[in-house]
Design a protein around this motif. Structure first.
Motif, PDB file in Angstrom:
ATOM      1  N   ARG A  93       0.862  -1.187   0.000  1.00  0.00           N
ATOM      2  CA  ARG A  93       0.000   0.000   0.000  1.00  0.00           C
ATOM      3  C   ARG A  93       0.889   1.225   0.000  1.00  0.00           C
ATOM      4  O   ARG A  93       1.818   1.329   0.805  1.00  0.00           O
ATOM      5  N   SER A 142      -5.710  -1.305  -7.990  1.00  0.00           N
ATOM      6  CA  SER A 142      -6.411  -0.534  -6.960  1.00  0.00           C
ATOM      7  C   SER A 142      -7.782  -0.062  -7.430  1.00  0.00           C
ATOM      8  O   SER A 142      -8.485   0.629  -6.696  1.00  0.00           O
ATOM      9  N   PHE A 166      -2.875   3.691  -3.266  1.00  0.00           N
ATOM     10  CA  PHE A 166      -2.951   2.479  -4.066  1.00  0.00           C
ATOM     11  C   PHE A 166      -2.572   1.273  -3.227  1.00  0.00           C
ATOM     12  O   PHE A 166      -1.614   1.325  -2.452  1.00  0.00           O
TER      13      PHE A 166
END
Length: 123
Positions: A44, A83, A96
């Motif tokens: 992430r 994403s 994302f």
């Protein structure tokens, strides 16, 4: 045993020196860490971009702090599309999350921990 919340939102990652980078990460997480060959990795990235991220933007991946170039990947295909977004990504905030399999090479080294360094560029 006391558990303490980690304050450093970039975990073991450090921002590059200087301020000429169009993308600044404020948070980055990798799970599992360290990576395990044959299992999924989830990454992430949260931050800001001061430029539009165009389709075909490349992410260069380094495995040492001296900048030894290892390989490059399509940023949109690797992070943006998984994403649920599409390139181009407009200026502003970005967040994302992507998951993919870390392939296991039966002849590869075992119990090795490496570091990951990245730089984003565009064509």
């Amino acid at each position: 045993m006391d558990l303490q919340k980690r304050v450093d939102s970039l975990a073991d990652f450090k921002l590059c020196k200087g301020n000429n980078y169009p993308i600044t990460l404020t948070s980055m997480s990798i799970s599992p860490n360290p990576l395990v060959a044959g299992q999924n990795i989830t990454v992430r990235m949260v931050g800001k971009t001061t430029v539009v991220i165009e389709k075909g933007a490349l992410m260069r991946i380094y495995h040492d702090p001296k900048g030894k170039f290892e390989h490059e990947a399509d940023f949109c295909k690797l992070f943006v599309e998984p994403s649920g977004s599409m390139c181009p990504v407009e200026k502003g905030n970005l967040d994302f999350t992507a998951t993919w399999l870390i392939e296991q090479d039966p002849s590869g080294p075992k119990n090795i921990i490496t570091s990951l360094y990245t730089k984003s560029t565009s064509k």
